[in-house]
Design an enzyme around this catalytic site. Structure first.
Site, PDB file in Angstrom:
ATOM      1  N   GLY A 156       0.901  -1.377   0.160  1.00 26.74           N
ATOM      2  CA  GLY A 156      -0.088  -0.032   0.133  1.00 26.74           C
ATOM      3  C   GLY A 156       0.764   1.110  -0.208  1.00 26.74           C
TER       4      GLY A 156
ATOM      5  N   PRO B 101       5.230  -4.547  -1.165  1.00 25.90           N
ATOM      6  CA  PRO B 101       4.784  -3.611  -2.106  1.00 25.90           C
ATOM      7  C   PRO B 101       4.678  -3.855  -3.456  1.00 25.90           C
ATOM      8  CG  PRO B 101       7.314  -3.800  -1.611  1.00 25.90           C
ATOM      9  CD  PRO B 101       6.488  -4.721  -0.906  1.00 25.90           C
ATOM     10  N   GLY B 102       3.618  -3.483  -4.104  1.00 27.29           N
ATOM     11  CA  GLY B 102       3.328  -3.933  -5.530  1.00 27.29           C
ATOM     12  C   GLY B 102       3.460  -2.673  -6.203  1.00 27.29           C
ATOM     13  N   ARG B 103       2.491  -1.795  -6.234  1.00 26.37           N
ATOM     14  CA  ARG B 103       2.573  -0.482  -6.882  1.00 26.37           C
ATOM     15  C   ARG B 103       3.882   0.292  -6.847  1.00 26.37           C
ATOM     16  NH1 ARG B 103      -2.008   2.416  -6.957  1.00 26.37           N
ATOM     17  NH2 ARG B 103      -2.521   1.170  -5.330  1.00 26.37           N
TER      18      ARG B 103
ATOM     19  N   TYR C  22     -11.506   4.393  -9.411  1.00 27.13           N
ATOM     20  CA  TYR C  22     -11.235   5.153  -8.076  1.00 27.13           C
ATOM     21  C   TYR C  22     -11.161   6.467  -8.055  1.00 27.13           C
ATOM     22  CZ  TYR C  22      -8.762   0.498  -7.666  1.00 27.13           C
ATOM     23  OH  TYR C  22      -8.672  -0.897  -7.402  1.00 27.13           O
TER      24      TYR C  22
ATOM     25  N   CYS D 108     -17.542   3.030 -25.115  1.00 25.86           N
ATOM     26  CA  CYS D 108     -19.033   3.601 -25.188  1.00 25.86           C
ATOM     27  C   CYS D 108     -19.594   3.423 -23.833  1.00 25.86           C
ATOM     28  CB  CYS D 108     -19.910   2.322 -26.042  1.00 25.86           C
ATOM     29  SG  CYS D 108     -19.227   2.203 -27.800  1.00 25.86           S
ATOM     30  N   GLU D 109     -18.812   4.792 -23.108  1.00 24.44           N
ATOM     31  CA  GLU D 109     -19.111   4.941 -21.880  1.00 24.44           C
ATOM     32  C   GLU D 109     -18.712   6.404 -21.418  1.00 24.44           C
ATOM     33  OE1 GLU D 109     -20.157   4.287 -18.216  1.00 24.44           O
ATOM     34  OE2 GLU D 109     -20.036   2.223 -19.130  1.00 24.44           O
TER      35      GLU D 109
END
Ligand SMILES: *Cc1c(COP(=O)(O)O)cnc(C)c1O
Length: 463
Positions: free
Chosen positions: A278, A321-323, A364, A391-392
């Protein structure tokens, strides 16, 4: 309603609408090294380069949209984390941020461990040669097949997430004649994001077993009774994109309290605690993340102090840690398709990708920045919203950022810090073909995950 593009004029601060932006940067051509990967620069012609290769050449060769991952930067970040936590602590890269066989090999070579949270991630890790004892299996609803594969292969730890799972993992281990090392994931009543954290007695979420009400202590009791499980420690993960260490302080204090209770009740000192991942990165120039060695020092000091006052010896600390490892190392390259100026509002810049390659903004409300990278410009700043081709209407990649007012179809723009949770969350919405991941190093580029093709899509559709 929207009007077709006409030449974009200069924008004045007094006509800018409400948004998530601050003043335009002094120099739109500057690529802030806090946000871009380490080898990104501009060449003499003004095109951005990564590892010495102009993005214009990369676009010709690999097409757009595409992710370009700065291999030396990735490995340097692995080393920085490993060195910061070296000697008594372990770094587990969170594979869900982005996983591929090349990533697994680099992690292995840099001495990192790996978190997986599904059978697919486990299969990728094992296929690329990560030793099973360096893999941890996570997840709040691991299937019997996933547990069986993990125990059978001999993963280093399984992080238990519920009372049912304690029994499930124990049964599988017993049947396979193994003793499985496990941690118990507890919820400590802390939720941390960016600069705030909320500490409560309870936590309302799907992960882990609550410390509150003695549930975690009960889980420890049950695990200690099972011969096929070896309880190595307690795990806690409190949030994402965190800059402020205060949430970890509360979390560590509550976990250490549990360790003290376990010692008092059972006469055992559990040897490990895991404080999760995180840790935040810079998505825009306003973010100012801490370096791994500062984080390691802060966490080490917190745990040492709490153990000191509880009279416990300091356990082995691990982090996930990833991010913070992969996030800053890649950018997404897009080609501009249309430029639509809405008077008095902003300019909508449509690119050839969108929410299928970066869902984070829609999901997010994530903040990103963007730059014109195929050339430099001296045109004034234009408040822009970078949108995809889906299409959004929520298909937004960068909500508010400044691009030069002479931006035109055919220009290449890039969004930095897309190494984490972009390719790994990519979808085939509108039957989009998921973009490739191209690793760049020392003037050379190599595809590590190829672009999807229409044949790939049709192969799954068995008619
Ligand atoms: C998602 C997750 C991580 C990694 O989070 P980052 O924000 O990428 O650092 C680590 N541990 C657990 C248990 C997670 O669920």
């Amino acid at each position: 309603m929207s009007r077709s593009a006409h030449p974009a004029g200069p924008r004045h601060a007094d006509v800018l609408p409400e948004g998530h932006y601050t003043a335009p940067p002094a120099d739109l051509n500057e690529l802030d090294p806090r946000v871009w990967s380490r080898t990104v620069a501009r060449d003499a012609d003004g095109a951005a380069t990564v590892a010495g290769i102009p993005v214009t050449r990369l676009a010709e060769e690999y097409g757009t949209p595409a992710y370009f991952l700065d291999q030396d930067d990735f490995r340097a970040r692995c080393r920085a984390w490993h060195e910061a936590f070296g000697g008594g602590a372990d770094v587990f890269y969170a594979g869900k941020a982005f996983l591929s066989r090349a990533i697994v090999r680099w992690l292995h070579e840099e001495g990192l461990n790996l978190d997986v949270c599904s059978g697919g991630e486990l299969a990728t890790a094992l296929d690329a040669g990560m030793p099973a004892e360096r893999i941890a299996l996570h997840g709040n609803n691991k299937s019997d097949a996933e547990i069986e594969r993990a125990v059978g292969e001999g993963v280093g730890r399984i992080v238990l997430d519920s009372f049912q799972e304690i029994v499930r993992v124990a049964h599988v281990a017993e049947r396979l004649g193994k003793r499985q090392r496990v941690q118990i994931r507890v919820t400590v009543g802390v939720e941390a994001h960016t600069h705030e954290f909320i500490a409560t007695a309870h936590e309302d979420q799907k992960f882990g077993i609550a410390l509150a009400g003695g549930q975690a202590a009960e889980a420890v009791r049950r695990v200690l009774k099972l011969n096929s499980l070896e309880l190595a420690g307690i795990h806690s993960h409190i949030g994402s994109q965190i800059f402020d260490m205060a949430g970890f302080e509360v979390s560590a204090r509550r976990v250490v309290q549990l360790l003290a209770e376990v010692r008092d009740e059972h006469g055992v000192e559990l040897p490990e605690i895991d404080l999760g991942g995180g840790l935040g990165i810079a998505y825009t120039s306003e973010d100012d993340p801490r370096e791994p060695h500062e984080i390691a020092a802060a966490l080490g000091a917190i745990v040492t102090r709490e153990c000191g006052s509880a009279g416990l010896s300091v356990p082995r600390i691990s982090v996930e840690p990833g991010r913070a490892i992969v996030g800053p190392t890649a950018f997404t390259l897009y080609e501009v398709g249309t430029v639509k100026e809405l008077d008095g509002l902003r300019t909508y810049v449509s690119v050839d990708g969108g929410m299928s390659d970066n869902i984070r903004t829609a999901l997010y409300d994530a903040e990103y920045t963007v730059a014109l990278v195929s050339r430099t410009s001296t045109a004034p700043p234009m408040l822009s919203r970078v949108v995809g081709k889906h299409c959004e209407s929520g298909d937004i990649v960068v909500r508010d950022a400044f691009l030069p007012a002479d931006l035109a179809p055919g220009d290449l723009i890039a969004v930095p810090a897309t190494g984490a949770y972009c390719r790994s969350m990519a979808s085939n919405y509108n039957h989009a073909l998921r973009p490739p991941v191209v690793a760049v190093k020392d003037g050379e580029a190599r595809v590590i995950v190829r672009r999807e093709t229409e044949e790939d899509l049709l192969r799954l559709d068995v008619g």
